[in-house]
Write a protein that holds these residues in place. Sequence first.
Motif, mmCIF file in Angstrom:
data_model
loop_
_atom_site.group_PDB
_atom_site.id
_atom_site.type_symbol
_atom_site.label_atom_id
_atom_site.label_comp_id
_atom_site.label_asym_id
_atom_site.label_seq_id
_atom_site.Cartn_x
_atom_site.Cartn_y
_atom_site.Cartn_z
ATOM 1 N N ASN A 138 -6.284 1.190 -3.154
ATOM 2 C CA ASN A 138 -6.859 2.435 -2.634
ATOM 3 C C ASN A 138 -5.790 3.295 -1.962
ATOM 4 O OD1 ASN A 138 -9.199 1.179 -3.436
ATOM 5 N ND2 ASN A 138 -9.968 0.809 -1.383
ATOM 6 N N GLY A 185 -3.106 -3.248 -2.068
ATOM 7 C CA GLY A 185 -4.259 -2.422 -1.714
ATOM 8 C C GLY A 185 -4.219 -1.154 -2.548
ATOM 9 N N GLU A 238 0.819 -1.217 0.000
ATOM 10 C CA GLU A 238 0.000 0.000 0.000
ATOM 11 C C GLU A 238 0.849 1.261 0.000
ATOM 12 O OE1 GLU A 238 -3.591 -0.856 2.895
ATOM 13 O OE2 GLU A 238 -1.736 -1.750 3.660
ATOM 14 N N GLY A 274 -7.852 -4.140 -3.584
ATOM 15 C CA GLY A 274 -8.387 -2.784 -3.608
ATOM 16 C C GLY A 274 -9.615 -2.698 -4.495
#
Length: 559
Positions: free
Chosen positions: A436, A434, A413, A485
Amino acid sequence: MNLRGVGVSPGIGHGPSYVLTVSVPEPPEGATYTGEAEQEKERAMAALTQVAGELEARGNQAGGKAEEILKAQALMAEDPGVVVKVRSLIDRGLAAPRAVFEAFSKYRDVLAGSGGYLGERAADLGDIRDRVIALLYGQAMPGLPLAPERPYVLVARDLAPADTALLSRDDVAAFVTEEGGPTSHTAIMARAIGVPAVVGCPGATGIAAGVEVMVDGTSGEVRVAPADSDVADAVDAAAARRSALASWNGPGTTSDGHQVPLLANVGGPAELDAAVAAGAEGIGLFRTEFLYLDRSDPPSEEEQRRAYRAALEAFPREKVVVRTLDVGADKPLAFLPAPAEPNPALGERGLRRFMKSPGMMDVQLAALAAAAAEAGGAGLRVMAPMVATAEEATWFTRECADHGLSDVGVMIEVPAAALRAADLIAMVDFVSIGTNDLSQYAFAADRRLGAVSALHDPWQPGLLDLVAMTADAAARAGKPCGVCGESAADPALACVLVGLGVSSLSMAPSALAGVRAGLAAHSLEQCRAAAREARAQPSASDARTAALVHLPGLAGLGL
């Protein structure tokens, strides 16, 4: 009139508009009170306690994701720091409404400037503040229609969870907000109740009350006063698409047989049935925050064990990826005070916070090991959030090994983790991207702000480069690389992610059918060609356009 925002919950919704406007007045600056300070403080504390109780009660009634969100808000209403600030301001002579306004506004401004999940909670604090002030003034908060004659389109600058927690498809046809992004609470709640939603839509609150509105939660288009024939055509097309997708079932695979397990993102045991019903091939992200966020004491090992065992028993022959506690930033724990940080989104969040609380970590890892032993959990995988370095990955792997957990991974991330993916992958058994948070940190763009929502378009070539870099490192090491994500839920982008080398995709259960159909309509080489063309483009829109040339089957499926 047509408006456009960011589609965050797919489908077509139409009905008369209901424009929600909040009109709680700002208490006059310098407003004072008569009487004793202690009485004024008691009045303020009683209002804070009442609002907290109302939020918690709504959460209990709503259940599911709404319960988790509203109980977290209830904790915010009685946050010790806010309470101390309110009492201090009253001691300095300010009336209770003004003291509440200044105390909450201070923290709201700090959150808004912090970005990420924390920034998204600024609207929540504003809503709590207004509810307390309205109570102190004896004024009712603006409400939503009760027993409407037909489902309506709810339009607002932003929506607080308390406004939407008890809504259902019987009441609301769609959401439209001027603020917010794909990970705002409006988006989360819309997806949870299954209604189309568009956020980050400039000019939305200018829509006249009662006018017919049609919302396309996939494209982000909002049509004001559409022709009846246009509404009928859109509804028929959506129904045909749902019918066509329902016929696609079985494991995720491309048309030439390349297998891509399609997994579910799950926020707690209450969401397991939906994942099973949607045909998920396992759980790619089991969030554990629900066990921690709405309480004053940490969950016991026994309570955690039961929750983890439920997930393993729901998917007894599949992989179940459990993410260890991800707190910090917007997810404070009442029993574990956070350090004072100027920007908590860039501070002790995720694994960093876990490393500072070895006792709490030991309990969670022990509970996971016990659940796996009881459920015969050969499929259990454990991963850590917000890992930035190989040293952190190594530390987490060793801690898991000490508890008998052998299938260990980390989330990618943080851009540094993607850039040095080979180093991290050497220390673990798998990685999960991830997208996002990776997008937020890569583009230095708050996920909540509509003004920068274009930078959160998962088609951004820079983000695709980071995914490709990670997937390539994993492939060279012979280890799995998944994506959990929101980008995995887009059928077209799912094909591109597979073309980039991603080995599994995890998403909300409602998205599984579309992704399954999209993959089955294309070969692995078509996916790879789409990925190559997307990465070669200068912008997100160009990347999507170029990729779709190599994914002709999506049009036939209405995707």
